[in-house]
Design a protein around this motif. Structure first.
Motif, short mmCIF file in Angstrom:
data_model
loop_
_atom_site.label_atom_id
_atom_site.label_comp_id
_atom_site.label_asym_id
_atom_site.label_seq_id
_atom_site.Cartn_x
_atom_site.Cartn_y
_atom_site.Cartn_z
N TYR A 125 23.67 18.33 38.59
CA TYR A 125 22.29 17.87 38.70
C TYR A 125 21.33 18.90 38.10
O TYR A 125 20.42 18.56 37.36
CB TYR A 125 21.98 17.63 40.17
N ASP A 126 21.58 20.18 38.41
CA ASP A 126 20.75 21.25 37.87
C ASP A 126 20.72 21.21 36.35
O ASP A 126 19.69 21.44 35.73
CB ASP A 126 21.31 22.62 38.30
N ARG A 184 19.21 17.18 35.10
CA ARG A 184 18.00 16.51 35.57
C ARG A 184 16.85 16.58 34.59
O ARG A 184 15.90 15.82 34.69
CB ARG A 184 17.57 17.08 36.90
N GLU A 185 16.89 17.53 33.65
CA GLU A 185 15.80 17.61 32.69
C GLU A 185 15.98 16.61 31.55
O GLU A 185 15.08 16.43 30.74
CB GLU A 185 15.70 19.03 32.11
N GLU A 206 15.91 13.30 29.65
CA GLU A 206 15.02 12.16 29.82
C GLU A 206 15.69 10.92 30.44
O GLU A 206 15.18 10.37 31.41
CB GLU A 206 14.36 11.86 28.46
N PRO A 207 16.86 10.47 29.90
CA PRO A 207 17.46 9.27 30.50
C PRO A 207 17.81 9.45 31.97
O PRO A 207 17.59 8.56 32.79
CB PRO A 207 18.74 9.04 29.67
N ARG A 252 16.42 11.45 34.14
CA ARG A 252 15.18 11.43 34.92
C ARG A 252 14.67 10.01 35.11
O ARG A 252 14.23 9.64 36.20
CB ARG A 252 14.10 12.25 34.21
N ALA A 253 14.72 9.24 34.02
CA ALA A 253 14.20 7.87 34.09
C ALA A 253 15.00 7.05 35.09
O ALA A 253 14.43 6.33 35.91
CB ALA A 253 14.24 7.23 32.71
N TRP A 301 9.37 19.67 38.12
CA TRP A 301 10.69 20.24 38.37
C TRP A 301 10.53 21.75 38.46
O TRP A 301 11.00 22.48 37.61
CB TRP A 301 11.66 19.93 37.24
N MET A 337 22.80 11.36 45.98
CA MET A 337 24.08 11.89 45.53
C MET A 337 25.01 12.12 46.72
O MET A 337 26.22 11.91 46.62
CB MET A 337 23.87 13.20 44.77
N ARG A 340 20.88 24.20 45.92
CA ARG A 340 19.74 24.20 44.99
C ARG A 340 18.99 25.53 45.09
O ARG A 340 18.50 26.07 44.11
CB ARG A 340 18.76 23.08 45.33
N TYR A 385 15.61 1.53 31.87
CA TYR A 385 15.44 2.57 30.85
C TYR A 385 15.80 2.03 29.47
O TYR A 385 15.07 2.24 28.51
CB TYR A 385 16.31 3.78 31.19
#
Lengths: 182, 202
Positions: free
Chosen positions: A107-108, A111-112, A114-115, A117-118, B17, B72, B90, B193
């Protein structure tokens, strides 16, 4: 206490750890599968607990804080005392723990994008819907009499308006329940 | 939303973020120990409590990140613990996940060990039921407060209301497995999307 003198021995403890580790993989289908799986493994196959003991264990795991998965602690105790309980708990949570750490790292990194995130942006309202459904579910078990309703409203106001720590309200709820024989 | 998420001019990368704040391991342990100690009421109630304490009060993560972690966690079953692992990992990596989960589980495990010892000696389930009855309304309030707060933190419109309502109906009325509900909405998110992308392209 049965404790350490119960004497499963190293091999017995290793076997117990292995059994609960395997059960831990069943988590992937959802936590609610844990109860039937533990029952099949420990009561039917291995005979470590009697059916009656198992049912009492389920009741007890619902009395205590923490996830229902803590039922594994009870079953571990039944087999190997305190040490058995600790090993059973650690091994039952290991598979999910390792995978969750993996997911978090993934995830880290992702997550940046684009798809990702969307797609994930639809999730917060879903979780809100699930929280409300859980509220309804638990609400059904609350008797519709003045006292619980007043307690609920005060607790809600305390959290939303005055930022009271929910841990305090939970303890107060317990105390009120005991005092009034709710 | 998050204090740390003030957009910086000219920087396109998602400002909300934010880099998670440095939280000491001892602080993680303390917070999750308390949550574990008072976390009655089952999975979602515990999730609501974690949301309240780590997102609202301490701002360790945003509402959105938290929701992703919960979703998740559903894939791996015991999602209350998984959410704890997510928050810990995290903030402080694998060790953080381990510390948070251990602290969270310790009170319940200790309580069960004591109760088990009593049980196998006296063959009776200790009568704690009265205490639990007082909890019901507080847990309901906790869940309502958490959903209210999460809704306030998100960009909210008809679309979001619709999603929340459908998720509610799927769980409360049709009793679909939570995992299936999450999967349905992830699928919906993918379709949405792709539809948007194709509109943008053509």
């Amino acid at each position: 206490m049965k404790g350490l003198v119960h004497g499963l021995g190293v091999s017995g403890l290793a076997h117990l750890t292995w059994v609960f580790f395997k059960v831990g993989f069943v988590f992937f289908g959802g936590g609610f599968l844990l109860i039937p799986t533990l029952h099949r493994e420990l009561v039917v196959h291995l005979g470590w607990l009697s059916p009656r003991e198992f049912v009492d264990g389920v009741a007890m795991s619902q009395l205590t804080p923490g996830p229902v998965a803590i039922l594994a602690t009870f079953c571990g105790y039944a087999r190997g005392g305190t040490l058995g309980a600790v090993f059973a708990t650690m091994s039952v949570f290991t598979p999910a723990f390792v995978l969750m750490i993996g997911l978090t790292k993934l995830y880290d990194r992702m997550r940046e994008m684009e798809p990702v995130r969307a797609v994930m942006s639809v999730l917060p309202p879903v979780i809100i819907g699930l929280l409300l459904a859980a509220a309804l579910d638990i609400g059904k078990t609350v008797p519709l009499s003045p006292l619980p309703i007043v307690v609920g409203i005060i607790a809600l106001a305390a959290m939303l308006r005055y930022n009271v720590n929910p841990a305090i309200l939970i303890i107060l709820g317990c105390v009120i329940g005991v005092i009034t024989n709710m | 939303m998050n204090d740390a998420s003030v957009p910086v001019a000219g920087v396109e990368t998602a400002a909300d973020w934010a880099v998670p704040p440095q939280v000491r391991l001892s602080e993680l342990a303390r917070v999750f120990f308390i949550i574990g100690l008072t976390g009655f009421g089952g999975g979602m109630a515990i999730v609501a409590m974690i949301q309240r304490i780590t997102v609202d009060d301490r701002r360790w993560l945003t509402d959105e990140e938290f929701a992703h972690g919960v979703a998740m966690g559903q894939f791996l079953g015991a999602f209350a613990v998984n959410t704890v692992v997510f928050v810990g990992a995290r903030l402080r990596g694998t060790l953080g996940g381990f510390v948070a989960a251990s602290a969270f589980l310790t009170p319940g495990v200790a309580a069960i060990i004591i109760l088990s010892a009593l049980y196998f000696q006296y063959r009776q389930v200790p009568a704690l039921q009265h205490a639990l009855h007082g909890l019901g309304p507080v847990v309901v309030a906790l869940l309502l407060a958490a959903s209210r707060r999460m809704a306030k933190g998100a960009a909210w419109g008809w679309h979001e209301t619709g999603i929340a309502a459908i998720a509610f109906v799927l769980l409360a009325l049709l009793s679909l497995p939570v995992l299936a509900i999450i999967a349905i909405f992830v699928f919906y998110g993918v379709i949405r999307y792709r539809f948007r992308m194709s509109r943008r392209a053509g």
